[in-house]
Motif scaffolding. Structure first.
Motif, PDB file in Angstrom:
ATOM      1  N   LEU A   1     102.246   2.462 100.937  1.00 18.35           N
ATOM      2  CA  LEU A   1     102.168   3.861 100.518  1.00 18.35           C
ATOM      3  C   LEU A   1     101.133   4.055  99.421  1.00 18.35           C
ATOM      4  O   LEU A   1     100.374   5.027  99.424  1.00 18.35           O
ATOM      5  N   GLU A   2     101.080   3.117  98.472  1.00 16.26           N
ATOM      6  CA  GLU A   2     100.094   3.208  97.388  1.00 16.26           C
ATOM      7  C   GLU A   2      98.675   3.088  97.937  1.00 16.26           C
ATOM      8  O   GLU A   2      97.759   3.784  97.486  1.00 16.26           O
ATOM      9  N   GLU A   3      98.496   2.184  98.928  1.00 15.58           N
ATOM     10  CA  GLU A   3      97.161   2.007  99.517  1.00 15.58           C
ATOM     11  C   GLU A   3      96.734   3.274 100.255  1.00 15.58           C
ATOM     12  O   GLU A   3      95.595   3.731 100.109  1.00 15.58           O
ATOM     13  N   LYS A   4      97.662   3.866 101.040  1.00 15.60           N
ATOM     14  CA  LYS A   4      97.335   5.095 101.763  1.00 15.60           C
ATOM     15  C   LYS A   4      97.007   6.226 100.789  1.00 15.60           C
ATOM     16  O   LYS A   4      96.076   7.007 101.020  1.00 15.60           O
ATOM     17  N   GLU A   5      97.761   6.313  99.701  1.00 12.58           N
ATOM     18  CA  GLU A   5      97.518   7.345  98.701  1.00 12.58           C
ATOM     19  C   GLU A   5      96.139   7.162  98.060  1.00 12.58           C
ATOM     20  O   GLU A   5      95.423   8.133  97.811  1.00 12.58           O
ATOM     21  N   MET A   6      95.751   5.900  97.827  1.00 13.93           N
ATOM     22  CA  MET A   6      94.444   5.613  97.244  1.00 13.93           C
ATOM     23  C   MET A   6      93.322   6.072  98.171  1.00 13.93           C
ATOM     24  O   MET A   6      92.360   6.711  97.736  1.00 13.93           O
ATOM     25  N   TYR A   7      93.461   5.769  99.481  1.00 15.36           N
ATOM     26  CA  TYR A   7      92.438   6.176 100.440  1.00 15.36           C
ATOM     27  C   TYR A   7      92.403   7.702 100.596  1.00 15.36           C
ATOM     28  O   TYR A   7      91.324   8.293 100.752  1.00 15.36           O
ATOM     29  N   GLN A   8      93.574   8.346 100.577  1.00 16.92           N
ATOM     30  CA  GLN A   8      93.614   9.799 100.687  1.00 16.92           C
ATOM     31  C   GLN A   8      92.883  10.449  99.504  1.00 16.92           C
ATOM     32  O   GLN A   8      92.141  11.427  99.674  1.00 16.92           O
ATOM     33  N   GLU A   9      93.087   9.907  98.307  1.00 19.67           N
ATOM     34  CA  GLU A   9      92.398  10.447  97.125  1.00 19.67           C
ATOM     35  C   GLU A   9      90.888  10.247  97.233  1.00 19.67           C
ATOM     36  O   GLU A   9      90.103  11.114  96.842  1.00 19.67           O
ATOM     37  N   GLU A  10      90.475   9.090  97.768  1.00 19.75           N
ATOM     38  CA  GLU A  10      89.044   8.841  97.945  1.00 19.75           C
ATOM     39  C   GLU A  10      88.437   9.822  98.943  1.00 19.75           C
ATOM     40  O   GLU A  10      87.353  10.376  98.712  1.00 19.75           O
ATOM     41  N   ILE A  11      89.146  10.054 100.055  1.00 17.08           N
ATOM     42  CA  ILE A  11      88.649  10.985 101.074  1.00 17.08           C
ATOM     43  C   ILE A  11      88.581  12.398 100.507  1.00 17.08           C
ATOM     44  O   ILE A  11      87.596  13.122 100.734  1.00 17.08           O
ATOM     45  N   ASP A  12      89.609  12.808  99.751  1.00 22.51           N
ATOM     46  CA  ASP A  12      89.607  14.143  99.147  1.00 22.51           C
ATOM     47  C   ASP A  12      88.407  14.327  98.219  1.00 22.51           C
ATOM     48  O   ASP A  12      87.800  15.400  98.183  1.00 22.51           O
TER      49      ASP A  12
ATOM     50  N   ILE B   1      92.094   7.387 107.651  1.00 24.77           N
ATOM     51  CA  ILE B   1      92.228   6.242 106.745  1.00 24.77           C
ATOM     52  C   ILE B   1      91.745   4.971 107.430  1.00 24.77           C
ATOM     53  O   ILE B   1      91.085   4.123 106.814  1.00 24.77           O
ATOM     54  N   GLU B   2      92.040   4.829 108.732  1.00 24.41           N
ATOM     55  CA  GLU B   2      91.615   3.634 109.472  1.00 24.41           C
ATOM     56  C   GLU B   2      90.098   3.519 109.497  1.00 24.41           C
ATOM     57  O   GLU B   2      89.541   2.424 109.346  1.00 24.41           O
ATOM     58  N   ALA B   3      89.410   4.649 109.685  1.00 24.04           N
ATOM     59  CA  ALA B   3      87.943   4.626 109.715  1.00 24.04           C
ATOM     60  C   ALA B   3      87.369   4.256 108.359  1.00 24.04           C
ATOM     61  O   ALA B   3      86.411   3.484 108.258  1.00 24.04           O
ATOM     62  N   VAL B   4      87.963   4.787 107.306  1.00 20.39           N
ATOM     63  CA  VAL B   4      87.475   4.496 105.950  1.00 20.39           C
ATOM     64  C   VAL B   4      87.739   3.043 105.588  1.00 20.39           C
ATOM     65  O   VAL B   4      86.907   2.391 104.949  1.00 20.39           O
ATOM     66  N   LYS B   5      88.888   2.494 106.007  1.00 18.88           N
ATOM     67  CA  LYS B   5      89.203   1.102 105.707  1.00 18.88           C
ATOM     68  C   LYS B   5      88.304   0.133 106.467  1.00 18.88           C
ATOM     69  O   LYS B   5      87.977  -0.938 105.967  1.00 18.88           O
ATOM     70  N   SER B   6      87.880   0.504 107.673  1.00 15.91           N
ATOM     71  CA  SER B   6      87.083  -0.410 108.506  1.00 15.91           C
ATOM     72  C   SER B   6      85.657  -0.555 108.009  1.00 15.91           C
ATOM     73  O   SER B   6      84.985  -1.528 108.359  1.00 15.91           O
ATOM     74  N   GLU B   7      85.165   0.362 107.208  1.00 13.80           N
ATOM     75  CA  GLU B   7      83.781   0.282 106.703  1.00 13.80           C
ATOM     76  C   GLU B   7      83.792   0.519 105.193  1.00 13.80           C
ATOM     77  O   GLU B   7      84.016   1.623 104.726  1.00 13.80           O
ATOM     78  N   ARG B   8      83.567  -0.547 104.441  1.00 16.79           N
ATOM     79  CA  ARG B   8      83.580  -0.437 102.988  1.00 16.79           C
ATOM     80  C   ARG B   8      82.229  -0.804 102.415  1.00 16.79           C
ATOM     81  O   ARG B   8      81.703  -1.865 102.738  1.00 16.79           O
ATOM     82  N   PRO B   9      81.594   0.041 101.579  1.00 19.20           N
ATOM     83  CA  PRO B   9      82.072   1.389 101.295  1.00 19.20           C
ATOM     84  C   PRO B   9      81.773   2.334 102.448  1.00 19.20           C
ATOM     85  O   PRO B   9      80.792   2.150 103.160  1.00 19.20           O
ATOM     86  N   PHE B  10      82.640   3.329 102.636  1.00 19.55           N
ATOM     87  CA  PHE B  10      82.473   4.277 103.731  1.00 19.55           C
ATOM     88  C   PHE B  10      81.326   5.240 103.415  1.00 19.55           C
ATOM     89  O   PHE B  10      81.229   5.758 102.312  1.00 19.55           O
ATOM     90  N   ARG B  11      80.423   5.462 104.394  1.00 23.68           N
ATOM     91  CA  ARG B  11      79.252   6.320 104.185  1.00 23.68           C
ATOM     92  C   ARG B  11      79.616   7.772 104.514  1.00 23.68           C
ATOM     93  O   ARG B  11      79.463   8.227 105.642  1.00 23.68           O
TER      94      ARG B  11
END
Length: 246
Positions: free
Chosen positions: A164-175, A205-215
């Motif tokens: 849950l913490e990891e998903k929240e972190m990615y959601q904040e990054e996407i926002d 989230i899956e797309a952002v996790k698969s490419e770091r850093p996400f462009r």
């Protein structure tokens, strides 16, 4: 004939000035003030290629709507969708490096080393279980069995909280990166169209996790190119069907 030659000579500079170009400077993403020389700048539409100068500056023929790619050794490739030909600042992130995995197939050990006792090793107490099991002795640490009770459930709960913490972190990054301002700066979309675009093309989230850093800029430019091919009806969010009242 003489007048024609003079006219062509006078018109030549104006024709050269009429060519459209885009300019800018390429910086290191982490060290914002450090410019990057030798970066390859490619117009993916016209196939024109150039490189940045010793001060990180570039100039390349382009038109509004072109995709400009920036690539350099040791840096992630980034792509810019041109909504105007104004001077721009480009920031390239450094590629992260990781050590290669080591495959250990066999180890030869000295018996004198393996038999040596660790003077700092934690001591444990042998317990007598009592009763009819007096012949057997436990060789675990004191209280070891009690500490293991419920451990599996505790670990599962920890994993759920970590997910849950990891998903929240990615959601904040996407926002933060797939924001109204970032999209408007690249596409000029506003109002209802902007809201629909953000809902339809928000990266997962899956797309952002698969490419770091996400462009994110590249994702926005690719999504906007697909958006332009949609019909006005397809750009609108379809309303959910209304439920019948019994």
């Amino acid at each position: 004939m003489y007048k024609l030659i003079v006219f062509l000579l006078l018109a030549l500079p104006f024709g050269a000035l009429a060519q459209t170009v885009t300019t800018g400077v390429v910086f290191d993403y982490n060290k914002k003030s450090v410019t990057l020389p030798g970066v390859s700048v490619r117009n993916l539409n016209s196939k024109k290629v150039t490189t940045t100068t010793s001060t990180g500056k570039y100039t390349i023929p382009a038109s509004v709507g072109d995709l400009i790619e920036f690539s350099a050794v040791g840096y992630h490739t980034d792509t810019l969708y041109l909504t105007s030909l104004l001077n721009r600042s480009i920031y390239l992130p450094v590629k992260s490096t990781s050590l290669a995995d080591v495959d250990v197939r066999a180890v030869r050990m000295n018996s004198q080393v393996t038999d040596a006792k660790d003077p700092l090793a934690e001591k444990y107490t042998l317990l007598n279980t009592g009763g009819n099991l007096g012949r057997k002795r436990m060789k675990d640490k004191v209280g070891g069995l009690n500490l293991n009770l419920g451990y599996g459930k505790y670990k599962r709960q920890q994993r759920k909280e970590a997910d849950l913490e990891e998903k929240e972190m990615y959601q904040e990054e996407i926002d933060a990166s797939f924001s109204e301002k970032a999209i408007t700066d690249l596409t000029k979309l506003q109002g209802e169209e902007l809201k629909n675009f953000m809902i339809i093309y928000r990266p997962s989230i899956e797309a952002v996790k698969s490419e770091r850093p996400f462009r994110y800029n590249y994702h926005i430019s690719q999504a906007y190119a697909a958006w332009q091919k949609l019909t006005p009806q397809q750009r609108k969010l379809q309303d959910l069907p209304k439920l019948k009242v019994n």
